[in-house]
Each structure stands twice: as C-alpha cells, then as structure tokens.
Motif scaffolding. Structure first.
Motif, mmCIF file in Angstrom:
data_model
loop_
_atom_site.group_PDB
_atom_site.id
_atom_site.type_symbol
_atom_site.label_atom_id
_atom_site.label_comp_id
_atom_site.label_asym_id
_atom_site.label_seq_id
_atom_site.Cartn_x
_atom_site.Cartn_y
_atom_site.Cartn_z
ATOM 1 N N UNK A 1 0.952 -1.716 -0.187
ATOM 2 C CA UNK A 1 -0.056 0.072 0.475
ATOM 3 C C UNK A 1 0.699 1.404 0.577
ATOM 4 N N UNK A 2 1.767 0.762 0.400
ATOM 5 C CA UNK A 2 3.096 2.430 0.432
ATOM 6 C C UNK A 2 3.333 2.380 -0.537
ATOM 7 N N UNK A 3 4.849 0.996 -0.799
ATOM 8 C CA UNK A 3 5.998 1.179 -1.179
ATOM 9 C C UNK A 3 5.600 0.755 -2.413
ATOM 10 N N UNK A 4 4.067 -0.040 -3.021
ATOM 11 C CA UNK A 4 3.921 0.277 -4.848
ATOM 12 C C UNK A 4 3.706 1.444 -5.125
ATOM 13 N N UNK A 5 3.139 2.475 -4.213
ATOM 14 C CA UNK A 5 3.256 4.199 -5.263
ATOM 15 C C UNK A 5 4.232 4.481 -5.339
ATOM 16 N N UNK A 6 5.754 4.164 -4.117
ATOM 17 C CA UNK A 6 7.016 4.740 -4.410
ATOM 18 C C UNK A 6 7.263 4.857 -5.704
ATOM 19 N N UNK A 7 7.525 3.015 -6.253
ATOM 20 C CA UNK A 7 7.929 2.549 -6.396
ATOM 21 C C UNK A 7 7.713 3.292 -8.102
ATOM 22 N N UNK A 8 6.550 3.492 -8.423
ATOM 23 C CA UNK A 8 5.160 3.684 -9.712
ATOM 24 C C UNK A 8 6.034 5.083 -9.401
ATOM 25 N N UNK A 9 5.622 5.953 -8.427
ATOM 26 C CA UNK A 9 5.958 7.556 -8.661
ATOM 27 C C UNK A 9 8.020 6.970 -9.173
ATOM 28 N N UNK A 10 8.633 6.802 -8.212
ATOM 29 C CA UNK A 10 9.781 6.766 -8.804
ATOM 30 C C UNK A 10 9.966 6.783 -10.568
ATOM 31 N N UNK A 11 9.767 5.740 -10.906
ATOM 32 C CA UNK A 11 9.768 4.994 -12.379
ATOM 33 C C UNK A 11 8.826 6.613 -13.265
ATOM 34 N N UNK A 12 7.846 7.094 -12.598
ATOM 35 C CA UNK A 12 7.260 8.007 -13.211
ATOM 36 C C UNK A 12 8.098 8.957 -13.572
ATOM 37 N N UNK A 13 8.595 9.499 -12.262
ATOM 38 C CA UNK A 13 9.734 10.757 -12.209
ATOM 39 C C UNK A 13 10.986 11.041 -13.294
ATOM 40 N N UNK A 14 11.465 9.576 -13.301
ATOM 41 C CA UNK A 14 12.228 9.226 -13.914
ATOM 42 C C UNK A 14 12.034 9.092 -15.738
ATOM 43 N N UNK A 15 10.918 8.350 -16.101
ATOM 44 C CA UNK A 15 10.351 8.924 -16.958
ATOM 45 C C UNK A 15 10.062 10.274 -17.670
ATOM 46 N N UNK A 16 9.161 10.826 -16.824
ATOM 47 C CA UNK A 16 9.058 12.698 -17.188
ATOM 48 C C UNK A 16 9.660 12.953 -16.871
#
Length: 320
Positions: free
Chosen positions: A234-249
């Motif tokens: 519930x906490x780390x999946x959002x953080x992992x996906x957000x990190x991927x999103x930050x890197x890609x954007x």
C-alpha cells in the motif's frame, strides 16, 4: 518540509482528517448516500468537461503520445508485478483483484492533484483526463487474465463479461461523456457553465473528502486483516511507480503539469472501478482486502504525503 506542512493544513485535507476522526470515535456524522453520489458525479463531470474544453484547444505532439504510452505501459506492467507479490499470501481471485486495483487509478487522487495544480496556477493538457479514464480498463483486463491464466478451467472468469462491466461503469461513462461534451461545447456555453464548473468545485471537493474520510475511518478496523505485506504494498508500490514516473517524465522532458498528474495516477490505486467490476465478475475475491488496502492505506498516504512529495521532487529536479 514547509511545502508538505502547508498541504496537510489546507482545508480539504483537514476536512478529510476530520472525517477519519469522526468515524474513529463512532460519531453519527455522515454525508447522506444520495448526496455523496451526486457530489461524485459532479466532480467527475467537472473534471471531464474541463478536460474536454482543454482537449479541444490542445495541440497533439510527440510529448502527448509519449505521456499516453508511459501511462498505458505502466497500467499493464503494474498489475503483473503486484500480482506476483500478492499471490504469495492471498488466494488467486483476491491476488488478481489487488493487482487490478494497483494497476488502475484513483479518480479522487486525480481530482485532488488537478485542484492542487489550479491553486499553483499550473496548466496541464486536456488529454490527461481521457488518459485517466483509459488507464482504468487495461489494469482490470490484466487482473482478469492473470486469474484465468493461473486458474483451471480457463473459462471460469469470462473476461468478455468483465469488459462490458468496465465500459458500463458510471465513472467511465460520466468521464468520457462529459469529456466529449466539453470538447464540442461552444465558447458561449462554456462561459455560461463556468460558475457551476469552477465556482463551487473546491467547496464540493471539501464535502467529498469529508465523505472519504468517514469511509476510511470505517475501514481502519479491517487493517489487521490485510497483514504486513499489504501495508508494504500500500505504501511502497505507489513510491516505486512514482519513482519510475519521475525518471521517465524527466527523461522525455514532459511538462510539469502533465508530469505531476501522470505520477499521481501511476502512484494511485482504484477503489471504485475495480470493486465494481470484480464484485460481479469474481465475487469470491475478498473485497475487505482489495478494497481496504487502497482506501485505508494508499489513499491517505497519497493525499497527506505523496501528492506534496511528488510535486516537491518535480520542482526540485526542474531547478537543477
């Protein structure tokens, strides 16, 4: 730190916390169900209509298609790796529903984030609204396919029925419908609706978050059932996906408004569209798990910590 504190002490967040507190002490405070449903429809219409208006004036370029590609790619990949994690602890139907939830998106997070951008006077592309609706579907389909792939016989879960339920979902219909209405509306009609669309939207959001706070408070007692693994998910999946999103954007040089909304969508989880589809198609999936985790863990985390954190990181990167 000041940015985060400012966000927590904003009126919408305080009213959300008030709802949690009221529910926790077993207060009789409630938002009547018909009014709650009306507010939901109103906010969905506003965000869809506004997105349609912006979409009509948008210029489709490479950045737009890259943003859409990232979103759809993540809505397919996320359910797969979340399923592999959830399958270690839960039965197949429940694991599939959890996977679909985290691959899908939260409309409420999107509404909160778009309001956040409006307060900061930052624009975003109208295509982001359409993208939000589109991201609901692949994750639900992937979740169903994962269940079918691991289950025998293979026809136990008819995904054609699930597809119908997805596209019949009220949230999808009002979002896409209002998007089209906004796209084809004349300037005079848009101006006439402006007081209704923008004038009272934040006030309606306040009552909506009060209702969500009450709902989260009622589900807090179920957190023991989800176990430590789902707290991590519930906490780390959002953080992992957000990190991927930050890197890609950052890699593709996507503008701040679109980057922020995309990251919020990637970090969110569905507790509206997915339960509606899985309640009918896979009734044996444990709703108290796949509904409680996104609602009582991921949603509060994103609203209180995630949204200001993602925005702060994007601003910090932009300043480098």
């Amino acid at each position: 730190m000041a940015f985060s504190i400012s966000n927590i002490f904003s009126v919408p967040i305080l009213i959300f916390l008030l709802g949690i507190f009221a529910s926790y002490i077993h207060s009789d405070l409630e938002v009547p169900r018909p009014i709650s449903k009306f507010i939901t429809l109103y906010l969905l219409f506003c965000i869809g209509f506004s997105g349609g208006v912006e979409l009509a004036h948008s210029i489709w370029h490479a950045e737009t298609f890259i943003t859409i590609g990232i979103a759809l790619f993540m809505s397919i990949v996320t359910p797969i790796y979340v399923f592999l994690i959830a399958r270690r602890k839960f039965e197949l139907p429940t694991a599939g529903a959890i996977a679909a939830s985290y691959g899908s998106v939260s409309v409420v997070n999107f509404i909160t984030a778009s309001t956040y951008l409006a307060d900061c006077h930052i624009s975003y592309g109208g295509h982001m609204v359409a993208l939000m609706a589109l991201m609901e579907c692949p994750a639900i389909i992937i979740g169903m396919l994962l269940i079918r792939n691991y289950n025998q016989p293979n026809d136990s879960y008819p995904y054609n029925h699930t597809l119908k339920e997805v596209f019949k979902s009220g949230s999808i219909i009002i979002l896409l419908g209002s998007l089209l209405i906004g796209f084809f509306s004349s300037p005079a009609e848009i101006k006439a609706l402006s007081p209704f669309i923008t004038g009272i939207q934040k006030g309606m959001l306040v009552f909506f978050l009060l209702d969500m706070g009450l709902l989260v408070g009622k589900n807090i007692s179920k957190l023991k059932k989800v176990g430590k693994l789902m707290f991590i998910v519930g906490i780390f999946i959002p953080l992992i996906n957000a990190t991927i999103g930050v890197l890609l954007t950052y890699w593709f040089h996507i503008n701040l408004g679109d980057s922020f909304l995309l990251i919020v969508l990637l970090a969110s989880a569905s507790y509206i569209a997915v339960p509606a589809a899985f309640r009918i198609a896979v009734p044996e999936a444990d709703a108290s798990i796949y509904l409680t985790t996104p609602l009582a863990i991921t949603f509060p985390f994103n609203v209180l910590i995630g949204i200001p954190l993602y925005y702060y990181i994007l601003n910090y990167i932009a300043s480098l």
